[in-house]
Motif scaffolding. Structure first.
Motif, PDB file in Angstrom:
ATOM      1  N   ASN A   1      27.935   2.584 -12.515  1.00  0.00           N
ATOM      2  CA  ASN A   1      28.215   3.259 -11.247  1.00  0.00           C
ATOM      3  C   ASN A   1      27.232   2.968 -10.125  1.00  0.00           C
ATOM      4  OD1 ASN A   1      30.439   4.241 -12.522  1.00  0.00           O
ATOM      5  ND2 ASN A   1      29.857   6.392 -12.453  1.00  0.00           N
ATOM      6  N   PRO A   2      25.932   2.785 -10.384  1.00  0.00           N
ATOM      7  CA  PRO A   2      25.055   2.427  -9.270  1.00  0.00           C
ATOM      8  C   PRO A   2      25.489   1.137  -8.577  1.00  0.00           C
ATOM      9  CG  PRO A   2      23.754   3.137 -11.143  1.00  0.00           C
ATOM     10  CD  PRO A   2      25.175   3.007 -11.630  1.00  0.00           C
ATOM     11  N   ILE A   3      26.089   0.235  -9.339  1.00  0.00           N
ATOM     12  CA  ILE A   3      26.566  -1.020  -8.753  1.00  0.00           C
ATOM     13  C   ILE A   3      27.973  -0.859  -8.187  1.00  0.00           C
ATOM     14  CG2 ILE A   3      26.989  -3.460  -9.215  1.00  0.00           C
ATOM     15  CD1 ILE A   3      24.046  -2.551  -9.494  1.00  0.00           C
ATOM     16  N   LEU A   4      28.856  -0.172  -8.932  1.00  0.00           N
ATOM     17  CA  LEU A   4      30.244  -0.026  -8.487  1.00  0.00           C
ATOM     18  C   LEU A   4      30.353   0.767  -7.188  1.00  0.00           C
ATOM     19  CD1 LEU A   4      32.141   0.644 -11.850  1.00  0.00           C
ATOM     20  CD2 LEU A   4      31.737  -1.531 -10.663  1.00  0.00           C
ATOM     21  N   ARG A   5      29.398   1.657  -6.936  1.00  0.00           N
ATOM     22  CA  ARG A   5      29.436   2.433  -5.693  1.00  0.00           C
ATOM     23  C   ARG A   5      29.158   1.571  -4.469  1.00  0.00           C
ATOM     24  NH1 ARG A   5      29.994   7.747  -6.733  1.00  0.00           N
ATOM     25  NH2 ARG A   5      29.337   8.506  -8.792  1.00  0.00           N
ATOM     26  N   LEU A   6      28.687   0.363  -4.690  1.00  0.00           N
ATOM     27  CA  LEU A   6      28.367  -0.529  -3.575  1.00  0.00           C
ATOM     28  C   LEU A   6      29.583  -1.305  -3.082  1.00  0.00           C
ATOM     29  CD1 LEU A   6      25.010  -2.005  -4.943  1.00  0.00           C
ATOM     30  CD2 LEU A   6      25.326  -0.042  -3.440  1.00  0.00           C
ATOM     31  N   ILE A   7      30.680  -1.292  -3.859  1.00  0.00           N
ATOM     32  CA  ILE A   7      31.859  -2.058  -3.485  1.00  0.00           C
ATOM     33  C   ILE A   7      33.054  -1.131  -3.309  1.00  0.00           C
ATOM     34  CG2 ILE A   7      31.008  -4.087  -4.728  1.00  0.00           C
ATOM     35  CD1 ILE A   7      32.966  -3.459  -6.952  1.00  0.00           C
ATOM     36  N   ASP A   8      34.094  -1.630  -2.660  1.00  0.00           N
ATOM     37  CA  ASP A   8      35.329  -0.869  -2.511  1.00  0.00           C
ATOM     38  C   ASP A   8      36.153  -1.034  -3.776  1.00  0.00           C
ATOM     39  OD1 ASP A   8      34.716  -0.040   0.069  1.00  0.00           O
ATOM     40  OD2 ASP A   8      35.545  -1.844   0.972  1.00  0.00           O
ATOM     41  N   ASP A   9      36.215   0.032  -4.571  1.00  0.00           N
ATOM     42  CA  ASP A   9      36.911  -0.010  -5.856  1.00  0.00           C
ATOM     43  C   ASP A   9      37.883   1.154  -5.916  1.00  0.00           C
ATOM     44  OD1 ASP A   9      37.668  -0.255  -8.535  1.00  0.00           O
ATOM     45  OD2 ASP A   9      35.938   0.930  -9.212  1.00  0.00           O
ATOM     46  N   ASP A  10      39.184   0.845  -6.096  1.00  0.00           N
ATOM     47  CA  ASP A  10      40.195   1.905  -6.117  1.00  0.00           C
ATOM     48  C   ASP A  10      40.603   2.314  -7.529  1.00  0.00           C
ATOM     49  OD1 ASP A  10      41.699  -0.207  -6.986  1.00  0.00           O
ATOM     50  OD2 ASP A  10      43.112  -0.197  -5.306  1.00  0.00           O
ATOM     51  N   GLY A  11      39.947   1.724  -8.533  1.00  0.00           N
ATOM     52  CA  GLY A  11      40.252   2.091  -9.909  1.00  0.00           C
ATOM     53  C   GLY A  11      41.371   1.289 -10.533  1.00  0.00           C
ATOM     54  N   THR A  12      42.024   0.436  -9.758  1.00  0.00           N
ATOM     55  CA  THR A  12      43.122  -0.373 -10.299  1.00  0.00           C
ATOM     56  C   THR A  12      42.937  -1.867 -10.015  1.00  0.00           C
ATOM     57  OG1 THR A  12      44.441  -0.010  -8.293  1.00  0.00           O
ATOM     58  CG2 THR A  12      44.775   1.529 -10.120  1.00  0.00           C
ATOM     59  N   ALA A  13      42.373  -2.215  -8.868  1.00  0.00           N
ATOM     60  CA  ALA A  13      42.193  -3.629  -8.512  1.00  0.00           C
ATOM     61  C   ALA A  13      41.121  -4.264  -9.393  1.00  0.00           C
ATOM     62  CB  ALA A  13      41.804  -3.752  -7.044  1.00  0.00           C
ATOM     63  N   PRO A  14      41.282  -5.557  -9.742  1.00  0.00           N
ATOM     64  CA  PRO A  14      40.265  -6.244 -10.545  1.00  0.00           C
ATOM     65  C   PRO A  14      38.920  -6.255  -9.823  1.00  0.00           C
ATOM     66  CG  PRO A  14      42.294  -7.532 -10.434  1.00  0.00           C
ATOM     67  CD  PRO A  14      42.448  -6.425  -9.442  1.00  0.00           C
ATOM     68  N   LEU A  15      37.846  -6.097 -10.593  1.00  0.00           N
ATOM     69  CA  LEU A  15      36.499  -6.114 -10.027  1.00  0.00           C
ATOM     70  C   LEU A  15      35.972  -7.537  -9.992  1.00  0.00           C
ATOM     71  CD1 LEU A  15      35.104  -3.051 -11.986  1.00  0.00           C
ATOM     72  CD2 LEU A  15      35.535  -3.143  -9.527  1.00  0.00           C
ATOM     73  N   PRO A  16      35.061  -7.834  -9.067  1.00  0.00           N
ATOM     74  CA  PRO A  16      34.464  -9.181  -9.038  1.00  0.00           C
ATOM     75  C   PRO A  16      33.786  -9.477 -10.365  1.00  0.00           C
ATOM     76  CG  PRO A  16      33.864  -7.908  -7.075  1.00  0.00           C
ATOM     77  CD  PRO A  16      34.530  -6.956  -8.011  1.00  0.00           C
ATOM     78  N   SER A  17      34.042 -10.648 -10.921  1.00  0.00           N
ATOM     79  CA  SER A  17      33.516 -10.965 -12.248  1.00  0.00           C
ATOM     80  C   SER A  17      31.987 -10.948 -12.281  1.00  0.00           C
ATOM     81  CB  SER A  17      34.029 -12.333 -12.707  1.00  0.00           C
ATOM     82  OG  SER A  17      33.641 -13.344 -11.780  1.00  0.00           O
ATOM     83  N   GLY A  18      31.355 -11.322 -11.196  1.00  0.00           N
ATOM     84  CA  GLY A  18      29.896 -11.377 -11.168  1.00  0.00           C
ATOM     85  C   GLY A  18      29.215 -10.023 -11.156  1.00  0.00           C
ATOM     86  N   ILE A  19      29.980  -8.970 -10.951  1.00  0.00           N
ATOM     87  CA  ILE A  19      29.389  -7.641 -10.835  1.00  0.00           C
ATOM     88  C   ILE A  19      28.724  -7.209 -12.130  1.00  0.00           C
ATOM     89  CG2 ILE A  19      31.262  -6.100 -11.581  1.00  0.00           C
ATOM     90  CD1 ILE A  19      29.407  -5.784  -8.246  1.00  0.00           C
ATOM     91  N   TRP A  20      29.233  -7.705 -13.263  1.00  0.00           N
ATOM     92  CA  TRP A  20      28.722  -7.260 -14.561  1.00  0.00           C
ATOM     93  C   TRP A  20      27.344  -7.816 -14.875  1.00  0.00           C
ATOM     94  CZ3 TRP A  20      31.376  -3.266 -15.184  1.00  0.00           C
ATOM     95  CH2 TRP A  20      32.742  -3.238 -14.867  1.00  0.00           C
ATOM     96  N   GLU A  21      26.967  -8.884 -14.207  1.00  0.00           N
ATOM     97  CA  GLU A  21      25.602  -9.389 -14.374  1.00  0.00           C
ATOM     98  C   GLU A  21      24.590  -8.344 -13.895  1.00  0.00           C
ATOM     99  OE1 GLU A  21      22.245 -11.607 -15.086  1.00  0.00           O
ATOM    100  OE2 GLU A  21      24.296 -11.980 -15.786  1.00  0.00           O
ATOM    101  N   TYR A  22      24.943  -7.656 -12.826  1.00  0.00           N
ATOM    102  CA  TYR A  22      24.040  -6.649 -12.271  1.00  0.00           C
ATOM    103  C   TYR A  22      24.019  -5.390 -13.139  1.00  0.00           C
ATOM    104  CZ  TYR A  22      23.973  -9.652  -8.192  1.00  0.00           C
ATOM    105  OH  TYR A  22      23.818 -10.723  -7.360  1.00  0.00           O
TER     106      TYR A  22
END
Length: 203
Positions: free
Chosen positions: A38-59
């Motif tokens: 969540n500290p990282i996901l709060r930085l992007i626009d995420d609606d709970g259904t759209a795919p997340l950027p693949s690189g986000i998981w590195e952070y």
């Protein structure tokens, strides 16, 4: 004996709810996977259904490692931990996550007990749409849940203490009780193994 319990299962299966029921049995602190995400996901626009950027998981992986390093460095010897992880079989990120937690358990000389939480496809799709999930930045896409159930399996660490638990028709309380009994059985067997190998047990 210090204890690490790792609850693994697809989104919506009830990992955090079961962890909350289980924690009083072992005086355990809960380390939910969304602590890292969540500290990282709060930085992007995420609606709970759209795919997340693949690189986000590195952070998020870096955040997870920092938390685990702190547990190893500063976690009191008497404190147990329950971790949650939405691991998928064959997924490289899931393998790395398990290895991070397993390495921390080894450094803490903790007993690691992985638990695979399994659930029927339709029941999982029903659970995932709970409104409270969205408030915690969790996925709420029922169709994606069905597709995941059909094409993937919950991560299997091939660990000797793994418990496979079908929670489709179980309450969180019943699930926690089954996990508690498994952990106690594993701990007894592990202790007996140490005695059988003539390892000195501190009193």
């Amino acid at each position: 004996m210090k204890l690490f319990v790792l609850l693994m299962g697809f989104p919506g299966v009830g990992k955090l709810t079961i962890a909350r029921e289980l924690s009083p049995h072992f005086a355990a602190k809960i380390i939910d996977n969304h602590w890292f995400n969540n500290p990282i996901l709060r930085l992007i626009d995420d609606d709970g259904t759209a795919p997340l950027p693949s690189g986000i998981w590195e952070y998020t992986g870096r955040v997870r490692q920092a938390v685990l390093d702190a547990i190893v460095a500063y976690g009191p010897p008497s404190v147990n931990f329950i971790f949650t992880h939405a691991g998928i079989e064959g997924d490289e990120r899931s393998i790395r996550t398990f290895q991070q937690i397993a390495d921390a358990a080894r450094q803490c000389e903790a007993l690691l007990v992985p638990v695979r939480l399994l659930c029927d496809e339709e029941e999982l799709a029903r659970r995932i749409t709970t409104p409270a999930r969205r408030e915690r930045l969790k996925s709420i896409d029922a169709q994606a849940s069905r597709e995941r159930s059909r094409r993937a399996q919950v991560f299997d660490p091939q660990h000797r203490f793994t418990l496979n638990l079908d929670v489709t028709s179980k309450t969180a309380e019943a699930s926690a009780a089954a996990i508690r009994d498994h952990v106690l059985s594993v701990a007894a067997d592990d202790f007996a193994s140490l005695l059988g190998n003539n390892v000195a047990i501190p009193l």
